[in-house]
Write a protein that holds these residues in place. Structure first.
Motif, PDB file in Angstrom:
ATOM      1  N   LEU A  80      37.028  45.243  50.916  1.00 54.80           N
ATOM      2  CA  LEU A  80      37.902  44.669  49.886  1.00 54.80           C
ATOM      3  C   LEU A  80      38.159  45.631  48.730  1.00 54.80           C
ATOM      4  O   LEU A  80      39.291  45.759  48.269  1.00 54.80           O
ATOM      5  CB  LEU A  80      37.289  43.381  49.329  1.00 54.80           C
ATOM      6  N   ASP A  81      37.125  46.296  48.250  1.00 57.74           N
ATOM      7  CA  ASP A  81      37.301  47.194  47.105  1.00 57.74           C
ATOM      8  C   ASP A  81      38.226  48.359  47.444  1.00 57.74           C
ATOM      9  O   ASP A  81      39.120  48.698  46.667  1.00 57.74           O
ATOM     10  CB  ASP A  81      35.953  47.712  46.597  1.00 57.74           C
ATOM     11  N   VAL A  87      46.188  49.024  47.629  1.00 54.68           N
ATOM     12  CA  VAL A  87      47.381  48.215  47.390  1.00 54.68           C
ATOM     13  C   VAL A  87      47.855  48.311  45.943  1.00 54.68           C
ATOM     14  O   VAL A  87      49.052  48.306  45.681  1.00 54.68           O
ATOM     15  CB  VAL A  87      47.224  46.729  47.836  1.00 54.68           C
ATOM     16  N   LEU A  88      46.913  48.435  45.008  1.00 50.92           N
ATOM     17  CA  LEU A  88      47.309  48.605  43.607  1.00 50.92           C
ATOM     18  C   LEU A  88      48.027  49.936  43.405  1.00 50.92           C
ATOM     19  O   LEU A  88      49.019  50.017  42.674  1.00 50.92           O
ATOM     20  CB  LEU A  88      46.099  48.490  42.685  1.00 50.92           C
ATOM     21  N   ASP A  99      36.024  36.260  41.729  1.00 52.69           N
ATOM     22  CA  ASP A  99      34.610  36.578  41.626  1.00 52.69           C
ATOM     23  C   ASP A  99      34.297  37.700  42.608  1.00 52.69           C
ATOM     24  O   ASP A  99      34.743  37.668  43.744  1.00 52.69           O
ATOM     25  CB  ASP A  99      33.833  35.308  41.984  1.00 52.69           C
ATOM     26  N   PRO A 100      33.519  38.699  42.197  1.00 51.94           N
ATOM     27  CA  PRO A 100      33.223  39.824  43.101  1.00 51.94           C
ATOM     28  C   PRO A 100      32.528  39.422  44.408  1.00 51.94           C
ATOM     29  O   PRO A 100      32.577  40.155  45.382  1.00 51.94           O
ATOM     30  CB  PRO A 100      32.326  40.738  42.277  1.00 51.94           C
ATOM     31  N   CYS A 116      47.135  37.864  50.252  1.00 52.50           N
ATOM     32  CA  CYS A 116      45.690  37.930  50.048  1.00 52.50           C
ATOM     33  C   CYS A 116      45.091  39.043  50.889  1.00 52.50           C
ATOM     34  O   CYS A 116      45.503  39.256  52.028  1.00 52.50           O
ATOM     35  CB  CYS A 116      45.021  36.622  50.463  1.00 52.50           C
ATOM     36  N   LEU A 117      44.132  39.728  50.318  1.00 52.40           N
ATOM     37  CA  LEU A 117      43.261  40.609  51.089  1.00 52.40           C
ATOM     38  C   LEU A 117      42.029  39.792  51.379  1.00 52.40           C
ATOM     39  O   LEU A 117      41.404  39.223  50.462  1.00 52.40           O
ATOM     40  CB  LEU A 117      42.899  41.867  50.295  1.00 52.40           C
TER      41      LEU A 117
END
Length: 120
Positions: A80-81, A87-88, A99-100, A116-117
């Motif tokens: 995810l990170d 994507v950013l 929430d992480p 969504c990822l």
């Protein structure tokens, strides 16, 4: 018995080539304009994805106070990170990074569609 099978998911947008290139960087494939105002993303795994020029396009809002978001894509990722960073950098906007410890995060693409990822 089913009446039909899912063919192509089509996203309306102001610039089909730009949006197809955005998703090609995320899920792979190549943007191919098959006719004016219509671009298909080819050569990737999964459901076919196409982009249609919509001159009066108004992006959905997420979350929408006056109704639903109408539609979004769930994209499965290993990390995810790392996926968020990518994507950013491509121009996505985080709208609910959450929430992480949560296994999904919400973004909008360069035309404002939510996606969504999701950690696999």
């Amino acid at each position: 018995m089913a009446v039909a099978r899912l063919g192509t998911v089509v996203l309306d947008c102001p610039d089909p080539l730009a949006l197809a290139a955005f998703y090609a960087e995320i899920i792979g494939g190549k943007a191919e304009e098959t006719e004016e105002g219509w671009v298909e993303l080819t050569g990737h795994e999964g459901t076919p994805l196409a982009f249609q020029k919509s001159p009066g396009y108004v992006p959905p809002r997420w979350p929408a106070e006056d109704g639903s978001q109408q539609f979004h894509l769930d994209l499965t990722v290993e990390d995810l990170d790392a996926a968020e960073t990518r994507v950013l950098a491509l121009g996505a906007k985080a709208v609910d990074a959450g929430d992480p410890v949560r296994t999904w995060r919400v973004y909008t693409d360069i035309a404002g569609h939510p996606f969504c990822l999701c950690a696999c």
